[in-house]
Scaffold this motif. Structure first.
Motif, PDB file in Angstrom:
ATOM      1  N   GLY A 116      68.458  46.314  74.401  1.00 24.09           N
ATOM      2  CA  GLY A 116      68.156  46.712  75.769  1.00 24.09           C
ATOM      3  C   GLY A 116      66.688  46.955  76.027  1.00 24.09           C
ATOM      4  O   GLY A 116      65.816  46.483  75.306  1.00 24.09           O
ATOM      5  N   LEU A 117      66.429  47.738  77.074  1.00 20.09           N
ATOM      6  CA  LEU A 117      65.077  48.002  77.553  1.00 20.09           C
ATOM      7  C   LEU A 117      64.713  49.470  77.331  1.00 20.09           C
ATOM      8  O   LEU A 117      65.589  50.317  77.211  1.00 20.09           O
ATOM      9  CB  LEU A 117      64.994  47.674  79.047  1.00 20.09           C
ATOM     10  N   PRO A 118      63.428  49.775  77.329  1.00 19.12           N
ATOM     11  CA  PRO A 118      63.019  51.184  77.226  1.00 19.12           C
ATOM     12  C   PRO A 118      63.548  51.983  78.417  1.00 19.12           C
ATOM     13  O   PRO A 118      63.816  51.428  79.486  1.00 19.12           O
ATOM     14  CB  PRO A 118      61.493  51.116  77.277  1.00 19.12           C
ATOM     15  N   GLU A 119      63.643  53.278  78.239  1.00 18.76           N
ATOM     16  CA  GLU A 119      64.120  54.156  79.298  1.00 18.76           C
ATOM     17  C   GLU A 119      63.274  53.980  80.557  1.00 18.76           C
ATOM     18  O   GLU A 119      62.050  54.023  80.508  1.00 18.76           O
ATOM     19  CB  GLU A 119      64.058  55.612  78.849  1.00 18.76           C
ATOM     20  N   GLY A 120      63.927  53.736  81.687  1.00 18.10           N
ATOM     21  CA  GLY A 120      63.255  53.587  82.959  1.00 18.10           C
ATOM     22  C   GLY A 120      62.865  52.159  83.315  1.00 18.10           C
ATOM     23  O   GLY A 120      62.555  51.873  84.461  1.00 18.10           O
ATOM     24  N   GLN A 121      62.865  51.257  82.340  1.00 17.18           N
ATOM     25  CA  GLN A 121      62.514  49.864  82.630  1.00 17.18           C
ATOM     26  C   GLN A 121      63.761  49.134  83.114  1.00 17.18           C
ATOM     27  O   GLN A 121      64.782  49.119  82.437  1.00 17.18           O
ATOM     28  CB  GLN A 121      61.958  49.182  81.381  1.00 17.18           C
ATOM     29  N   LEU A 122      63.665  48.526  84.296  1.00 16.76           N
ATOM     30  CA  LEU A 122      64.811  47.856  84.902  1.00 16.76           C
ATOM     31  C   LEU A 122      64.861  46.371  84.577  1.00 16.76           C
ATOM     32  O   LEU A 122      65.947  45.808  84.407  1.00 16.76           O
ATOM     33  CB  LEU A 122      64.775  48.049  86.421  1.00 16.76           C
ATOM     34  N   HIS A 123      63.706  45.730  84.509  1.00 13.89           N
ATOM     35  CA  HIS A 123      63.624  44.295  84.221  1.00 13.89           C
ATOM     36  C   HIS A 123      62.363  44.021  83.412  1.00 13.89           C
ATOM     37  O   HIS A 123      61.359  44.727  83.545  1.00 13.89           O
ATOM     38  CB  HIS A 123      63.577  43.462  85.510  1.00 13.89           C
ATOM     39  N   HIS A 124      62.422  42.978  82.615  1.00  7.82           N
ATOM     40  CA  HIS A 124      61.283  42.570  81.789  1.00  7.82           C
ATOM     41  C   HIS A 124      61.249  41.047  81.769  1.00  7.82           C
ATOM     42  O   HIS A 124      62.248  40.411  81.428  1.00  7.82           O
ATOM     43  CB  HIS A 124      61.456  43.108  80.361  1.00  7.82           C
ATOM     44  N   PHE A 125      60.112  40.490  82.165  1.00  7.44           N
ATOM     45  CA  PHE A 125      59.932  39.039  82.182  1.00  7.44           C
ATOM     46  C   PHE A 125      58.638  38.718  81.455  1.00  7.44           C
ATOM     47  O   PHE A 125      57.652  39.437  81.593  1.00  7.44           O
ATOM     48  CB  PHE A 125      59.828  38.510  83.617  1.00  7.44           C
ATOM     49  N   ALA A 126      58.627  37.629  80.707  1.00  7.60           N
ATOM     50  CA  ALA A 126      57.407  37.201  80.024  1.00  7.60           C
ATOM     51  C   ALA A 126      57.401  35.687  79.937  1.00  7.60           C
ATOM     52  O   ALA A 126      58.453  35.046  79.889  1.00  7.60           O
ATOM     53  CB  ALA A 126      57.333  37.804  78.633  1.00  7.60           C
ATOM     54  N   GLY A 127      56.196  35.132  79.921  1.00  3.41           N
ATOM     55  CA  GLY A 127      56.085  33.685  79.809  1.00  3.41           C
ATOM     56  C   GLY A 127      54.726  33.265  79.287  1.00  3.41           C
ATOM     57  O   GLY A 127      53.733  33.979  79.434  1.00  3.41           O
ATOM     58  N   GLN A 128      54.727  32.096  78.663  1.00  2.00           N
ATOM     59  CA  GLN A 128      53.509  31.496  78.121  1.00  2.00           C
ATOM     60  C   GLN A 128      52.908  30.571  79.160  1.00  2.00           C
ATOM     61  O   GLN A 128      53.599  29.723  79.724  1.00  2.00           O
ATOM     62  CB  GLN A 128      53.862  30.695  76.862  1.00  2.00           C
ATOM     63  N   SER A 129      51.619  30.738  79.443  1.00  2.00           N
ATOM     64  CA  SER A 129      50.901  29.805  80.309  1.00  2.00           C
ATOM     65  C   SER A 129      49.963  28.982  79.423  1.00  2.00           C
ATOM     66  O   SER A 129      49.918  29.191  78.206  1.00  2.00           O
ATOM     67  CB  SER A 129      50.112  30.552  81.380  1.00  2.00           C
ATOM     68  N   ASP A 130      49.229  28.089  80.027  1.00  2.00           N
ATOM     69  CA  ASP A 130      48.286  27.276  79.259  1.00  2.00           C
ATOM     70  C   ASP A 130      47.226  28.130  78.560  1.00  2.00           C
ATOM     71  O   ASP A 130      46.701  27.735  77.531  1.00  2.00           O
ATOM     72  CB  ASP A 130      47.584  26.260  80.159  1.00  2.00           C
ATOM     73  N   ASP A 131      46.932  29.295  79.139  1.00  2.00           N
ATOM     74  CA  ASP A 131      45.828  30.075  78.596  1.00  2.00           C
ATOM     75  C   ASP A 131      46.181  31.504  78.218  1.00  2.00           C
ATOM     76  O   ASP A 131      45.312  32.360  78.108  1.00  2.00           O
ATOM     77  CB  ASP A 131      44.653  30.074  79.575  1.00  2.00           C
TER      78      ASP A 131
END
Length: 88
Positions: A29-44
């Protein structure tokens, strides 16, 4: 009110992101209080966007969990571009 954080790490890799998440997030799951988590790789680099239940929860995670543990991980290095905003 929800709170939005975005962090961009120029030059970072997906593996560095995964190493850092392993050090700072709970096993399930997520840390307390965190509702959503998104991450992505870009070119840089790597972009991370998190949604929190409040600014206080985000600040608590940053000061009590992230900052103390990040220096001990093989995670994201360098200058981050950090922004926060109250959701509407």
């Amino acid at each position: 009110m929800t709170y939005i954080l975005s962090d961009f790490f120029p030059g970072a890799s997906e593996q560095e992101y995964r190493d850092e998440i392993a050090a700072v997030h709970p096993g399930e799951g997520l840390p307390e209080g965190q509702l959503h988590h998104f991450a992505g790789q870009s070119d840089d680099g790597v972009l991370i966007v998190t949604i929190w239940d409040s600014k206080e929860s985000a600040d608590r995670f940053l000061s009590d969990v992230l900052m103390p543990r990040v220096s001990a991980s093989n995670g994201l290095r360098g200058e981050r571009e950090h922004r926060g905003a109250v959701g509407f």
